[in-house]
Design a protein around this motif. Structure first.
Motif, short mmCIF file in Angstrom:
data_model
loop_
_atom_site.label_atom_id
_atom_site.label_comp_id
_atom_site.label_asym_id
_atom_site.label_seq_id
_atom_site.Cartn_x
_atom_site.Cartn_y
_atom_site.Cartn_z
N GLU A 28 0.83 -1.19 0.00
CA GLU A 28 0.00 0.00 0.00
C GLU A 28 0.87 1.25 0.00
OE1 GLU A 28 -3.26 0.30 -0.19
OE2 GLU A 28 -3.69 -1.84 -0.18
N VAL A 29 0.44 2.25 -0.79
CA VAL A 29 1.08 3.54 -0.76
C VAL A 29 0.50 4.33 0.41
CG1 VAL A 29 1.37 5.73 -1.99
CG2 VAL A 29 1.50 3.56 -3.23
N ALA A 30 1.34 4.99 1.18
CA ALA A 30 0.85 5.80 2.30
C ALA A 30 -0.12 6.84 1.77
CB ALA A 30 2.02 6.47 3.01
N GLN A 31 -1.28 6.95 2.41
CA GLN A 31 -2.35 7.81 1.91
C GLN A 31 -2.37 9.17 2.60
OE1 GLN A 31 -4.82 6.93 -0.73
NE2 GLN A 31 -2.90 5.78 -0.99
N ASP A 32 -2.68 10.19 1.79
CA ASP A 32 -2.83 11.56 2.28
C ASP A 32 -4.05 12.15 1.59
OD1 ASP A 32 -2.76 14.18 3.02
OD2 ASP A 32 -0.80 14.64 2.14
N PRO A 33 -5.21 12.17 2.26
CA PRO A 33 -6.44 12.65 1.62
C PRO A 33 -6.44 14.13 1.28
CG PRO A 33 -6.79 12.26 3.96
CD PRO A 33 -5.44 11.71 3.65
N THR A 34 -5.40 14.84 1.69
CA THR A 34 -5.30 16.26 1.34
C THR A 34 -4.31 16.50 0.20
OG1 THR A 34 -3.52 16.74 2.92
CG2 THR A 34 -5.79 16.88 3.73
N ALA A 35 -3.65 15.45 -0.28
CA ALA A 35 -2.65 15.61 -1.33
C ALA A 35 -3.30 16.13 -2.62
CB ALA A 35 -1.96 14.28 -1.61
N PRO A 36 -2.68 17.09 -3.30
CA PRO A 36 -3.22 17.59 -4.57
C PRO A 36 -3.34 16.45 -5.59
CG PRO A 36 -1.48 19.01 -3.77
CD PRO A 36 -1.45 17.78 -2.92
N LEU A 37 -4.34 16.55 -6.43
CA LEU A 37 -4.55 15.56 -7.48
C LEU A 37 -4.00 16.06 -8.80
CD1 LEU A 37 -8.26 14.60 -6.67
CD2 LEU A 37 -6.24 13.17 -6.24
N GLU A 38 -3.23 15.22 -9.47
CA GLU A 38 -2.73 15.55 -10.80
C GLU A 38 -3.62 14.85 -11.82
OE1 GLU A 38 1.35 15.39 -13.52
OE2 GLU A 38 1.24 14.27 -11.63
N LEU A 39 -4.23 15.62 -12.71
CA LEU A 39 -5.20 15.10 -13.68
C LEU A 39 -4.69 15.34 -15.09
CD1 LEU A 39 -9.04 15.66 -13.64
CD2 LEU A 39 -7.74 16.04 -15.71
N TRP A 40 -4.61 14.27 -15.87
CA TRP A 40 -4.26 14.37 -17.28
C TRP A 40 -5.51 14.14 -18.12
CZ3 TRP A 40 0.91 11.71 -19.05
CH2 TRP A 40 1.99 12.31 -18.39
N VAL A 41 -5.68 14.95 -19.15
CA VAL A 41 -6.80 14.78 -20.06
C VAL A 41 -6.28 14.78 -21.49
CG1 VAL A 41 -7.27 17.27 -20.04
CG2 VAL A 41 -9.04 15.69 -20.81
N ARG A 42 -6.79 13.84 -22.28
CA ARG A 42 -6.36 13.77 -23.68
C ARG A 42 -7.15 14.81 -24.47
NH1 ARG A 42 -4.70 9.79 -27.60
NH2 ARG A 42 -4.96 8.04 -26.19
N GLY A 46 -4.62 24.28 -24.50
CA GLY A 46 -5.11 25.61 -24.86
C GLY A 46 -6.43 25.61 -25.58
N GLY A 47 -6.95 24.44 -25.92
CA GLY A 47 -8.20 24.34 -26.68
C GLY A 47 -9.43 24.33 -25.80
N ASP A 48 -10.58 24.17 -26.43
CA ASP A 48 -11.84 24.19 -25.71
C ASP A 48 -11.96 23.04 -24.72
OD1 ASP A 48 -12.80 26.49 -27.00
OD2 ASP A 48 -13.54 25.33 -28.71
N GLY A 49 -11.39 21.88 -25.08
CA GLY A 49 -11.46 20.74 -24.17
C GLY A 49 -10.74 21.00 -22.86
N GLU A 50 -9.57 21.62 -22.95
CA GLU A 50 -8.82 21.96 -21.73
C GLU A 50 -9.59 22.99 -20.91
OE1 GLU A 50 -4.37 23.41 -20.32
OE2 GLU A 50 -5.10 23.95 -22.32
N LYS A 51 -10.18 23.97 -21.58
CA LYS A 51 -10.95 24.99 -20.87
C LYS A 51 -12.13 24.37 -20.13
CE LYS A 51 -9.73 28.57 -24.26
NZ LYS A 51 -10.24 29.41 -25.38
N GLU A 69 -4.69 19.73 -10.32
CA GLU A 69 -3.86 20.33 -11.35
C GLU A 69 -4.16 19.64 -12.68
OE1 GLU A 69 0.84 20.70 -12.72
OE2 GLU A 69 0.33 19.97 -10.71
N VAL A 70 -4.66 20.39 -13.66
CA VAL A 70 -5.07 19.83 -14.95
C VAL A 70 -3.95 19.99 -15.97
CG1 VAL A 70 -6.69 20.00 -16.87
CG2 VAL A 70 -7.51 20.30 -14.52
N THR A 71 -3.61 18.90 -16.64
CA THR A 71 -2.63 18.93 -17.73
C THR A 71 -3.27 18.37 -18.99
OG1 THR A 71 -0.76 18.65 -16.21
CG2 THR A 71 -0.37 18.13 -18.54
N ALA A 72 -3.31 19.16 -20.04
CA ALA A 72 -3.86 18.71 -21.32
C ALA A 72 -2.73 18.23 -22.22
CB ALA A 72 -4.61 19.86 -21.99
N ILE A 73 -2.89 17.02 -22.76
CA ILE A 73 -1.90 16.43 -23.66
C ILE A 73 -2.66 15.78 -24.81
CG2 ILE A 73 -0.04 14.74 -23.92
CD1 ILE A 73 0.42 14.96 -20.91
#
Length: 441
Positions: A28-42, A46-51, A69-73
């Motif tokens: 098990e990975v040590a859990q931190d329910p306050t840790a920021p979430l990193e989100l990737w979206v295909r 800069g486009g409408d999908g990222e917005k 934190e949203v990252t568009a790729i």
């Protein structure tokens, strides 16, 4: 290539297992329910999908206090995800096509979803929920958006040739022929065609498009067996009949635009909006574009004509994947819960361009409550009544690509024998299924 893929998948699985294991020895990975979430979206940066995704993430942050934190790729999405897996540092959340579920499960980079921990999962439409299940019956994706196919028709052309909205394949063929031969744009030139077809092999487009007709005829690419294995099905009578009918549109009646075998979706889209083709089978995502290019009054959106069996159409969509090794599994569950909630679904559908939910997957949400345009209702009803997803096998891409190669060849070379080519395809599909460990003996 397929052998290399299996080795890569195995390597990624090992990598992610290592990433998911903590030093406690409990796996098990040590859990931190306050840790920021990193989100990737295909989607395009800069486009409408990222917005749209950032809008959804901001609403989730406000409701939960959880930082995202949203990252568009878009380009090289899988390669970059593989690199992060090798670094034992996967993002917490990935929003990707539902059709990628099998591959992501095979790679070992997603964790199983505990639906009891995802609030509102009992409100998901069954077809959407089923799209999140892998072949082992376990859920690995939480669908947040869906789409299905409908038929776009140049309404002004149809009225000029005096034919009704087609409700059968026979009527579809008759309208396509009229659009090709009766000069519906009135310019005195033989430069219009009945049906727009993205028949390229690129990303399997020919197979992707053809699936709307294959399934409506009762055919299939592969057929599931009771034991969970699959058999090739492209040379069955129903598949042969569907392929022959589709091929004849290009080779016999010649109602498909010239060069279809070399076109993926961008140039095919252009044929419709430029007035070279009069019908197009496509999802709702192009409505804003065609409204701007043609005007709403020039075309209509209608249900797909019924095929020899029924009106089954291709269903697709996006899923929230909860990535392995996250230090904030509670946050992952909370985001998935928000994305499928009535609030998240309506927010995701809002806007003329920056929307990330095509059709709602929450059965309590009526698309008309957000979009008054009745054309969207046509799509929503098609999805709920007739939508069908591709099966969640380890590597659906291999099946789609092999079948696209054959469909493309048949519309590009009208002298090829259809039945013989489909038998060759079934041999190739059988090999692909066996390599994935799901081929029936």
């Amino acid at each position: 290539m397929r052998s290399s893929w299996k080795l890569v998948a195995a390597g990624l699985a090992t990598t992610v297992v290592a990433a998911a294991c903590g030093t406690s020895g409990a796996g098990e990975v040590a859990q931190d329910p306050t840790a920021p979430l990193e989100l990737w979206v295909r989607t395009t940066p800069g486009g409408d999908g990222e917005k749209g995704m950032k809008k959804l993430a901001a609403a989730f942050e406000k409701a939960s206090g959880q930082e995202v934190e949203v990252t568009a790729i878009f380009d090289d999405f899988e390669t970059k995800l593989s690199q992060r897996a090798a670094q034992k540092d996967l993002p917490d959340l990935v929003l990707n096509d539902s059709s990628q579920l099998g591959a992501m499960v095979s790679q070992g980079i997603v964790r199983e979803v505990d639906l009891a921990a995802v609030k509102g999962s009992d409100q998901l439409l069954e077809p959407a929920l089923a799209a999140g299940r892998a072949g082992d019956g376990k859920t690995y994706g939480v669908p947040y958006s869906a789409q299905a196919s409908a038929l776009l028709i140049r309404k002004d052309w149809r009225q000029k040739v005096g034919l009704p909205v087609p409700t059968s394949w026979e009527a579809l063929g008759a309208l396509a022929k009229a659009f090709t031969t009766q000069d519906p744009d009135g310019n005195g030139k033989p430069d219009t065609y009945g049906l727009a077809v993205p028949g390229s092999t690129k990303r399997g487009y020919a197979s992707w498009y053809f699936s709307n007709f294959l399934w409506a005829a009762g055919g299939d690419f592969i057929t599931a067996q009771a034991d969970g294995k699959y058999t090739p099905a492209m040379s069955t009578p129903a598949s042969l009949a569907a392929t022959t009918w589709f091929r004849d549109l290009a080779c016999t009646t010649k109602v498909v635009q010239p060069g279809a075998a070399t076109m993926d979706t961008p140039p095919t889209n252009e044929t419709f909006e430029a007035g070279r083709t009069g019908m197009y089978v496509v999802g709702p995502y192009l409505l804003p574009r065609f409204d701007s290019a043609l005007g709403k009054d020039k075309y209509e959106v209608v249900p797909m004509p019924t095929g020899p069996k029924d009106a089954t159409v291709l269903a697709e969509g996006g899923s929230v994947y909860l990535m392995a090794g996250s230090a904030n599994r509670a946050g992952q569950d909370a985001f998935a819960s928000f994305a499928i909630s009535a609030e998240g679904q309506k927010l995701g559908m809002a806007g003329e361009k920056a929307f990330i939910v095509q059709l709602p997957v929450n059965k309590t949400v009526d698309i008309s409550s957000v979009r008054a345009d009745p054309r969207w209702k046509v799509y929503a009803e098609a999805y709920r009544a007739h939508g069908r997803y591709a099966p969640s096998i380890p590597n659906w891409t291999a099946v789609r690509q092999s079948s696209a190669d054959t469909i493309n060849a048949l519309i590009a070379d009208c002298d090829l024998p259809v039945e013989a080519e489909l038998k060759k395809l079934d041999t190739a599909l059988g090999e692909a299924l066996s390599q994935q460990g799901i081929g029936a003996s």
